[in-house]
Design a protein around this motif. Structure first.
Motif, PDB file in Angstrom:
ATOM      1  N   GLN A  22       3.658  -9.069  -8.850  1.00 11.20           N
ATOM      2  CA  GLN A  22       3.891  -9.272 -10.278  1.00 11.20           C
ATOM      3  C   GLN A  22       4.930 -10.368 -10.503  1.00 11.20           C
ATOM      4  N   TYR A  23       6.055 -10.282  -9.793  1.00 16.29           N
ATOM      5  CA  TYR A  23       7.120 -11.265  -9.963  1.00 16.29           C
ATOM      6  C   TYR A  23       6.675 -12.649  -9.499  1.00 16.29           C
ATOM      7  N   ALA A  24       5.945 -12.690  -8.400  1.00 18.81           N
ATOM      8  CA  ALA A  24       5.494 -13.975  -7.869  1.00 18.81           C
ATOM      9  C   ALA A  24       4.499 -14.643  -8.807  1.00 18.81           C
ATOM     10  N   ALA A  25       3.521 -13.881  -9.260  1.00 11.25           N
ATOM     11  CA  ALA A  25       2.506 -14.433 -10.154  1.00 11.25           C
ATOM     12  C   ALA A  25       3.131 -14.880 -11.475  1.00 11.25           C
ATOM     13  N   ARG A  26       4.064 -14.082 -11.961  1.00 14.79           N
ATOM     14  CA  ARG A  26       4.730 -14.417 -13.226  1.00 14.79           C
ATOM     15  C   ARG A  26       5.553 -15.690 -13.099  1.00 14.79           C
ATOM     16  N   SER A  27       6.026 -15.973 -11.883  1.00 10.39           N
ATOM     17  CA  SER A  27       6.814 -17.190 -11.672  1.00 10.39           C
ATOM     18  C   SER A  27       5.930 -18.410 -11.410  1.00 10.39           C
ATOM     19  N   GLY A  28       4.613 -18.195 -11.396  1.00  9.92           N
ATOM     20  CA  GLY A  28       3.693 -19.314 -11.258  1.00  9.92           C
ATOM     21  C   GLY A  28       3.064 -19.483  -9.890  1.00  9.92           C
ATOM     22  N   LEU A  29       3.368 -18.577  -8.955  1.00  7.84           N
ATOM     23  CA  LEU A  29       2.753 -18.680  -7.632  1.00  7.84           C
ATOM     24  C   LEU A  29       1.330 -18.131  -7.665  1.00  7.84           C
ATOM     25  N   CYS A  30       0.429 -18.818  -6.998  1.00 11.82           N
ATOM     26  CA  CYS A  30      -0.932 -18.316  -6.815  1.00 11.82           C
ATOM     27  C   CYS A  30      -0.840 -17.200  -5.773  1.00 11.82           C
ATOM     28  N   THR A  31      -1.060 -15.962  -6.201  1.00 17.39           N
ATOM     29  CA  THR A  31      -0.682 -14.798  -5.405  1.00 17.39           C
ATOM     30  C   THR A  31      -1.874 -13.909  -5.082  1.00 17.39           C
ATOM     31  N   LEU A  32      -1.914 -13.454  -3.834  1.00 15.85           N
ATOM     32  CA  LEU A  32      -2.965 -12.554  -3.369  1.00 15.85           C
ATOM     33  C   LEU A  32      -2.335 -11.345  -2.696  1.00 15.85           C
ATOM     34  N   VAL A  33      -2.861 -10.159  -3.012  1.00 15.31           N
ATOM     35  CA  VAL A  33      -2.425  -8.919  -2.366  1.00 15.31           C
ATOM     36  C   VAL A  33      -3.597  -8.363  -1.560  1.00 15.31           C
ATOM     37  N   LEU A  34      -3.347  -8.055  -0.296  1.00 18.75           N
ATOM     38  CA  LEU A  34      -4.376  -7.503   0.581  1.00 18.75           C
ATOM     39  C   LEU A  34      -3.934  -6.153   1.122  1.00 18.75           C
ATOM     40  N   ASP A  35      -4.830  -5.185   1.108  1.00 17.57           N
ATOM     41  CA  ASP A  35      -4.536  -3.876   1.695  1.00 17.57           C
ATOM     42  C   ASP A  35      -5.832  -3.278   2.200  1.00 17.57           C
ATOM     43  N   ILE A  36      -5.743  -2.569   3.330  1.00 22.34           N
ATOM     44  CA  ILE A  36      -6.931  -1.972   3.928  1.00 22.34           C
ATOM     45  C   ILE A  36      -7.482  -0.832   3.085  1.00 22.34           C
ATOM     46  N   SER A  37      -6.610  -0.213   2.268  1.00 21.82           N
ATOM     47  CA  SER A  37      -7.044   0.912   1.442  1.00 21.82           C
ATOM     48  C   SER A  37      -6.768   0.624  -0.024  1.00 21.82           C
ATOM     49  N   GLU A  38      -6.976   1.602  -0.849  1.00 23.54           N
ATOM     50  CA  GLU A  38      -6.706   1.449  -2.277  1.00 23.54           C
ATOM     51  C   GLU A  38      -5.208   1.251  -2.499  1.00 23.54           C
ATOM     52  N   PRO A  39      -4.824   0.493  -3.538  1.00 23.92           N
ATOM     53  CA  PRO A  39      -3.402   0.265  -3.797  1.00 23.92           C
ATOM     54  C   PRO A  39      -2.646   1.572  -4.026  1.00 23.92           C
ATOM     55  N   GLY A  40      -1.379   1.556  -3.653  1.00 20.65           N
ATOM     56  CA  GLY A  40      -0.539   2.715  -3.967  1.00 20.65           C
ATOM     57  C   GLY A  40       0.383   3.172  -2.867  1.00 20.65           C
ATOM     58  N   GLY A  41      -0.107   3.145  -1.630  1.00 20.81           N
ATOM     59  CA  GLY A  41       0.726   3.626  -0.540  1.00 20.81           C
ATOM     60  C   GLY A  41       1.122   5.078  -0.730  1.00 20.81           C
ATOM     61  N   GLN A  42       2.353   5.413  -0.347  1.00 21.72           N
ATOM     62  CA  GLN A  42       2.820   6.787  -0.421  1.00 21.72           C
ATOM     63  C   GLN A  42       2.967   7.281  -1.850  1.00 21.72           C
ATOM     64  N   ALA A  43       3.114   6.377  -2.806  1.00 23.48           N
ATOM     65  CA  ALA A  43       3.271   6.779  -4.203  1.00 23.48           C
ATOM     66  C   ALA A  43       2.053   7.538  -4.717  1.00 23.48           C
ATOM     67  N   LEU A  44       0.908   7.294  -4.117  1.00 18.25           N
ATOM     68  CA  LEU A  44      -0.310   7.988  -4.551  1.00 18.25           C
ATOM     69  C   LEU A  44      -0.209   9.499  -4.358  1.00 18.25           C
ATOM     70  N   HIS A  45       0.633   9.945  -3.414  1.00 12.10           N
ATOM     71  CA  HIS A  45       0.736  11.366  -3.098  1.00 12.10           C
ATOM     72  C   HIS A  45       1.734  12.109  -3.979  1.00 12.10           C
ATOM     73  N   ILE A  46       2.416  11.372  -4.859  1.00 10.90           N
ATOM     74  CA  ILE A  46       3.406  12.017  -5.726  1.00 10.90           C
ATOM     75  C   ILE A  46       2.682  12.681  -6.891  1.00 10.90           C
TER      76      ILE A  46
END
Length: 312
Positions: A22-46
């Motif tokens: 979010q911060y990178a894209a907002r600052s104008g960087l062409c940004t890509l996020v890659l993850d083997i699974s759905e976004p969220g990590g451990q936060a998904l279990h909360i």
């Protein structure tokens, strides 16, 4: 196989990765996020997130993650599900390889997170988030005055048991050995705390409950005798494993987490690290988000410096 170019690639779509995107894209960087699974990590279990500043009333972890993803995408970041197999640097460019496509970027963020080691016993997975927890600060307040079981014998288990003892006078600490692995002063504080009952030479065989934790089946290591212990929550602290498989060449601390400076820079120029995979003392969603924001800020400075150099 074609190669797609970006300014900034984030490997890992947890709180650190999405915040950084979010911060990178907002600052104008062409940004890509890659993850083997759905976004969220451990936060998904909360089940109920109540301690993130500004997010109140409490929300489900999956809703919080969805908002993080949407926010990053709103500023222009791309979020893709892909299995990253290698990250190499050739000259000033990083080459991020996946099983589908290859990508290049000027800067990369390692935000692959860490996973809690589990007991691997019946009921642990089924009741995760319903009394089974790996974070006392996150979930302890839900069990004020309740019967709490803590599993482990190291510094984390003892520290978290002491914290939980401020919330309940019914804390049982279970350790498979006859003495703690924690530092002496910490272990001594646990042993003197009247709210903590210690069960040495004991293991948990099963976590029981219908929809929520109700009891644990414990076994005496020496005699093999088993008994059932009533419990409302089970907090497991038997270690963590940082996901650093792709970055074995980087310096790590005693726990295997990647060492950075305060700018989130690793020893490789242009390679940053944030979140639970990073060596630090305190791991929470809010600290992961802060790491990610800091990494994006300095990555943007670095990328712009490179771009200015190329146009000289």
């Amino acid at each position: 196989m074609k190669t797609v170019s970006y300014d900034y690639i984030v490997v890992g779509a947890g709180a650190a990765g999405l915040s950084s995107a979010q911060y990178a894209a907002r600052s104008g960087l062409c940004t890509l996020v890659l993850d083997i699974s759905e976004p969220g990590g451990q936060a998904l279990h909360i089940v109920e997130l109540e301690n993130y500043p500004g997010v109140f009333p409490k929300v489900r972890g999956e809703d919080f993650v969805a908002s993080l993803k949407t926010q990053a995408q709103a500023f222009g970041a791309q979020v893709l599900q892909a299995h990253v197999t290698a990250v190499d640097k050739i000259g000033t460019l990083f080459h991020v390889r996946t099983r589908g496509e290859d990508y290049t970027s000027y800067a990369v963020l390692i935000a692959t997170g860490a996973e809690h080691k589990t007991l691997g016993i019946p009921g642990e997975k089924e009741l995760n988030g319903r009394g089974v927890s790996y974070c006392a600060v996150c979930d302890g307040p839900f069990f004020r005055g309740k019967k709490i079981v803590v599993v482990g014998g190291g510094d984390s288990a003892c520290s978290e048991a002491l914290y939980l003892a401020t919330l309940s006078s019914h804390v049982t600490l279970i350790h498979r050995r006859m003495q703690f692995r924690a530092e002496h002063a910490l272990a001594e504080r646990v042993q003197k705390n009247e709210s903590i009952t210690i069960r040495f030479n004991t293991i948990i065989k099963e976590i029981r409950g219908s929809g929520r934790v109700q009891s644990v089946l414990i076994e005496d290591v020496a005699s093999g005798a088993q008994s059932e212990l009533p419990a409302d929550a089970v907090f497991i602290f038997v270690g963590m494993k940082a996901r650093t498989e792709l970055f074995d060449m980087l310096p790590k601390d005693a726990l295997g987490c990647i060492v950075t400076n305060e700018k989130m820079e690793t020893v490789v120029t242009g390679l940053y690290c944030a979140g639970d995979v990073r060596a630090k003392e305190f791991r929470q969603i809010v600290t992961a988000a802060a790491d990610g924001a800091i990494a994006a800020h300095f990555a943007a400075e670095y990328v712009r410096t490179l771009a200015a150099g190329e146009h000289v």
